[in-house]
Write a protein that holds these residues in place. Sequence first.
Motif, PDB file in Angstrom:
ATOM      1  N   ASP A  13      33.007  36.587   4.712  1.00 47.66           N
ATOM      2  CA  ASP A  13      33.972  35.659   4.119  1.00 47.66           C
ATOM      3  C   ASP A  13      33.302  34.326   3.774  1.00 47.66           C
ATOM      4  O   ASP A  13      33.508  33.772   2.685  1.00 47.66           O
ATOM      5  N   TYR A  14      32.479  33.822   4.695  1.00 46.80           N
ATOM      6  CA  TYR A  14      31.830  32.537   4.446  1.00 46.80           C
ATOM      7  C   TYR A  14      30.779  32.652   3.343  1.00 46.80           C
ATOM      8  O   TYR A  14      30.595  31.714   2.554  1.00 46.80           O
ATOM      9  N   PHE A  28      26.394  28.774   4.659  1.00 48.84           N
ATOM     10  CA  PHE A  28      26.251  27.680   3.692  1.00 48.84           C
ATOM     11  C   PHE A  28      24.783  27.272   3.542  1.00 48.84           C
ATOM     12  O   PHE A  28      24.308  27.008   2.434  1.00 48.84           O
ATOM     13  N   ARG A  33      32.726  30.792  14.883  1.00 47.83           N
ATOM     14  CA  ARG A  33      32.953  30.874  13.431  1.00 47.83           C
ATOM     15  C   ARG A  33      32.280  29.715  12.703  1.00 47.83           C
ATOM     16  O   ARG A  33      31.718  29.901  11.609  1.00 47.83           O
ATOM     17  N   LEU A  64      39.344  27.445   7.878  1.00 51.44           N
ATOM     18  CA  LEU A  64      38.131  28.261   7.919  1.00 51.44           C
ATOM     19  C   LEU A  64      37.790  28.786   9.306  1.00 51.44           C
ATOM     20  O   LEU A  64      37.164  29.844   9.420  1.00 51.44           O
ATOM     21  N   CYS A  65      38.164  28.068  10.341  1.00 47.25           N
ATOM     22  CA  CYS A  65      37.689  28.429  11.687  1.00 47.25           C
ATOM     23  C   CYS A  65      38.797  28.795  12.663  1.00 47.25           C
ATOM     24  O   CYS A  65      38.493  29.279  13.765  1.00 47.25           O
ATOM     25  N   THR A  87      28.626  30.447  12.317  1.00 45.30           N
ATOM     26  CA  THR A  87      28.417  31.442  11.261  1.00 45.30           C
ATOM     27  C   THR A  87      28.611  30.822   9.885  1.00 45.30           C
ATOM     28  O   THR A  87      27.875  31.117   8.935  1.00 45.30           O
ATOM     29  N   LEU A  88      29.607  29.930   9.760  1.00 42.95           N
ATOM     30  CA  LEU A  88      29.871  29.258   8.488  1.00 42.95           C
ATOM     31  C   LEU A  88      28.678  28.415   8.060  1.00 42.95           C
ATOM     32  O   LEU A  88      28.239  28.481   6.900  1.00 42.95           O
ATOM     33  N   ILE A 129      32.630  32.489   0.044  1.00 43.13           N
ATOM     34  CA  ILE A 129      32.988  31.110  -0.302  1.00 43.13           C
ATOM     35  C   ILE A 129      31.763  30.364  -0.823  1.00 43.13           C
ATOM     36  O   ILE A 129      31.826  29.658  -1.838  1.00 43.13           O
TER      37      ILE A 129
END
Length: 628
Positions: free
Chosen positions: A434-435, A471, A463, A425-426, A466-467, A438
């Motif tokens: 993209d995140y 979430f 990243r 992911l990172c 941002t993820l 998901i």
Amino acid sequence: RAKDGLLRRARGAGSGGSSRRLIRVPHVPQPMSSVASWHALHNVPSPPLLGVAPLRDQRVHGCLQACHSCTSRRFSSTVSGPVRQRYSDLIACGEVTRDARQEHVIGLLDNLASRVSTYTPTLAQSRSAPQSAPKTTQAPKSGGGGWLGGLFGGGAKPSAPAPVAKPAEPARMVPTGPKGLYVFGGCGTGKTFMMDLFYESVPVAKKKRIHFHEWMIDVHERLHRLQKRNAMVQEKANTVWTAEAARAQRLQLQKGKGKEESSADDLVAQVAREMLGEAWLLCFDEFQVTHISDAIIMKRLFSVMFEQGAVVLATSNRPPEDLYLNGLNRPLFLPFIPMLRDFCEVHDINSEVDYRLTTTSEEEDRRVYIHPNGKQERKLLERKFHRIGQGEIISGGRVEAQGRRIVVPKSCATSNVAFFGFKDLCDRPLGAADYLAIASAFHTVFIADIPKLTLQERDQVRRFITLIDAFYERHTKLVCTADRDPITLFEVSEDEKRNSNFDEIFAWDRTASRLIEMQSVKYLSEVTRSMDGEQFLGQFKLSSLFEDDLLEMWRRYDRDDSGHIDQAELRIMLEDILEMHKGHRNISDEVFANCLQTIDENGDGSIDYNEFEKYLRDFSTVSSTVRI
């Protein structure tokens, strides 16, 4: 049955609705909308009922505000509006604690609510050019000297040289409607909580509450669509299809060249007007600018929206002057800052308390953030995942986001749960879209082996930030192993903090507090209760439930955290079981009464945990009473 769901279309992550091809039908956790869920989102303590009237301290706080700033008088918090009423009700019932700084913001929000409730945008035509050409003074012609004379200053000099005047700068825009509000401050100070109170209270039909990242993704998707449409029209006009139609099309395009609709700048204007037609009251959470693609269009985008009558409420971790700090080509972005201040009152909440750090689950065996990381921790993570998968694991699935395919190493066939490594992911060039894709596809995501991070891994840090934002916004459950706890996971020296301007250092405090909140009992309860019944029960083998499974089910069905399951909550549980096994939720009154009589052994009309556990431990009894 579950595998028949492969390659179904997913709902888009952003409001623009870009399509994504998923391995299963995605579950999109819905954002909390009721006032009763605000405290769950922000994980505040529940002190005893305060022995004061809800509005007792309004006058005191109003006086404090007036002393805070002379400009605050226009937004006095002494006004008892719908936002303050909701806030006071939550204080009175012990759901939140009184905070003078929050109360000041509540006053500003009530004032804004009263102004926008009677406001209707004019939707005037956007001014793409000055109304009159600027006057210029032509310089007199030289008296001679030719090319060399002009170069070296020779030839007769004019008696009264007049320099060519610079074009006049366009007039600064002035708000014609209500000014919005930009609230900034540290993490966990209640900014999002208060914005949500405002959003639920304000009587405006055309309003939107959205994470700013998501909104900008929608903007770019709409720009891409318009550019593609224009390119297709141009290509069609240059193709020999019918002579008359082609000639008419080419003439139409030639007439339009140089006009407003043909430039990239005015594609932005088209998108702004299109989005304003959907909502003119915009509530932006986490207002931040990190990408040059966003920065270069901000002024044009918002100039059109403000001119058309948009009103903006935004929360941010930083003041307007620090937006896009040290970003590439930042001078292109700078004109947006005074515009934002012209159209929004700016307020620093400056609270010292992070309300999201106050409660976490203390059950070590049920940890969702597992650290420090080692072989045993990795095995624990794998066991948790495979227990949900019940032996039906899909390898190499894919999620699509804006034309890109994201490989999902492992996922469960029975429920939308995925397993990634940190590097998946990172270490790859993924972004917010993209995140979000998901998070839209999976209600629970496992991430293995999150390492200690430093500025040497700046790309991975950015990243990961941002993820976690994506979430958290989607209310996704995160289960992970990490080398360190959230506070120390990103290692930055004091010298680096003092001398570095990297945005990641500033943003990490928000990420750390969100990682902590995402472990809290209340956050996990809201995730559990937001799933549909089939997705939730798909995580368990009902004929053989573990203790952790029963506790998770109790968390879902004791929806008011009363310690008992009432008859309405019991009905939801039985409907979930029926839907899981029969595909419908139509439980008859006769079947419900039979189930209640079987479960409620002491006949008091509600179910305690012992009765709940005894009933679900015996699957044959469940099958016979629910008739599955």
